[in-house]
Enzyme design. Sequence first.
Site, short mmCIF file in Angstrom:
data_model
loop_
_atom_site.label_atom_id
_atom_site.label_comp_id
_atom_site.label_asym_id
_atom_site.label_seq_id
_atom_site.Cartn_x
_atom_site.Cartn_y
_atom_site.Cartn_z
N SER A 144 -16.45 19.74 36.56
CA SER A 144 -16.30 20.44 35.27
C SER A 144 -14.87 20.25 34.79
CB SER A 144 -16.56 21.94 35.47
OG SER A 144 -16.11 22.70 34.36
N TYR A 197 -15.81 30.23 39.67
CA TYR A 197 -16.34 28.94 39.19
C TYR A 197 -15.23 27.89 39.19
CZ TYR A 197 -18.68 25.52 36.10
OH TYR A 197 -19.24 24.38 35.57
P1 NAD Z 1 -28.44 23.50 33.50
O1 NAD Z 1 -28.59 24.94 33.81
O2 NAD Z 1 -29.20 22.94 32.34
O3 NAD Z 1 -28.76 22.60 34.78
C1 NAD Z 1 -28.46 23.01 36.09
C2 NAD Z 1 -29.68 22.79 36.94
O4 NAD Z 1 -29.34 23.09 38.31
C3 NAD Z 1 -30.86 23.72 36.54
O5 NAD Z 1 -32.03 22.98 36.33
C4 NAD Z 1 -30.96 24.68 37.72
O6 NAD Z 1 -32.29 25.13 37.97
C5 NAD Z 1 -30.43 23.81 38.86
N1 NAD Z 1 -29.98 24.60 40.00
C6 NAD Z 1 -29.19 25.70 40.02
N2 NAD Z 1 -29.07 26.18 41.27
C7 NAD Z 1 -29.80 25.36 42.07
C8 NAD Z 1 -30.09 25.34 43.44
N3 NAD Z 1 -29.63 26.28 44.29
N4 NAD Z 1 -30.88 24.35 43.93
C9 NAD Z 1 -31.39 23.41 43.10
N5 NAD Z 1 -31.16 23.38 41.78
C10 NAD Z 1 -30.38 24.35 41.26
O7 NAD Z 1 -26.88 23.27 33.26
P2 NAD Z 1 -26.03 21.91 33.22
O8 NAD Z 1 -24.91 22.18 32.31
O9 NAD Z 1 -26.86 20.72 32.99
O10 NAD Z 1 -25.44 21.92 34.71
C11 NAD Z 1 -25.30 20.76 35.48
C12 NAD Z 1 -23.91 20.72 36.09
O11 NAD Z 1 -22.96 20.54 35.04
C13 NAD Z 1 -23.49 21.98 36.84
O12 NAD Z 1 -22.91 21.60 38.07
C14 NAD Z 1 -22.47 22.61 35.92
O13 NAD Z 1 -21.52 23.37 36.63
C15 NAD Z 1 -21.87 21.38 35.26
N6 NAD Z 1 -21.17 21.64 34.00
C16 NAD Z 1 -21.85 22.10 32.90
C17 NAD Z 1 -21.16 22.31 31.71
C18 NAD Z 1 -21.85 22.83 30.45
O14 NAD Z 1 -21.18 23.13 29.46
N7 NAD Z 1 -23.17 22.91 30.41
C19 NAD Z 1 -19.79 22.04 31.64
C20 NAD Z 1 -19.13 21.57 32.78
C21 NAD Z 1 -19.84 21.36 33.94
#
Ligand code: NAD
Length: 264
Positions: A140, A153
Amino acid sequence: MTAGKLDGSVAVITGGSRGIGRATALLLAEHGARVTIGDLTLDTANEKSFAELGIRQQVCDVRKLDSLRGLIDGAATDSGRLDILVNNAGIVMVGQVDEIEEADWDRCLDTNLKAAFFGVKYAIPHMRKVGGGAIVNTASNAGILPRAHDPVYSTSKLALTGMTRSLALCHGPDKIRINAVCPGPVSDTGIMNADLATQADLEAAVKRFIQASPIARASGRMITPEEVAQAILYLVSDAAQMVTGTMIAIDGGKSLGVPPTETS
Ligand code: NAD
């Protein structure tokens, strides 16, 4: 393999039902990879598009190491090899130190950091067998520049970028490349949608996210999951054969420093 050509390679993506993981699964499969996604819950809305691209879905809780190992070993065994792992599953954790309990810390660190370490551990034997591989950790913006509103986080993502560099150093001799992507605020993700759902003024909240990144501000929109997926595609492709231990920020410049004001 050249950039965008992953024919014959086998990929596992955690957290692949939604958001960045889903976009990555679709993109890697479109480029020829045989993809298996693991997620806590599978989304029936994906069934058609995933089936068209041969993407397999498996229920997996990355916090349970048997479940994570089963996902990785299963995909490698069924497909006869493993070339790519994307440790993408993640959760947010907002709250100050005095509000955070041990269970909160464990949930966040186990999901965002420990699962990525053990994902690497379980992938390595399979990758060694085929002479190398590529691992990408979804970190992130907070993995570059910590934030005041989410210290747990931020800690998990700062540790993840540090671990990425450390493990990249350890596994260079195996020709296993380990990199991280560091997205800024990404639209159309579960994490973003959950955050926006808590905001009294949705429009103002979206504007704040856009304003936080100079390029997003200049473009009048947030970063998309597909843009993060493109960076992951590059990192797992042969175009990045000499790239390891790096972080690619897909954040519109958010982590560069204090952006210029509207008038400057
Ligand atoms: P999202 O919620 O759409 O996707 C995350 C997925 O991870 C979900 O489908 C959820 O069910 C799954 N998940 C959570 N805990 C889990 C577990 N214990 N076992 C298996 N699956 C699990 O959100 P996203 O933004 O696509 O997140 C993906 C990554 O991107 C994460 O690591 C998040 O920290 C990172 N991220 C997101 C953003 C943002 O703005 N969305 C910004 C920076 C980083």
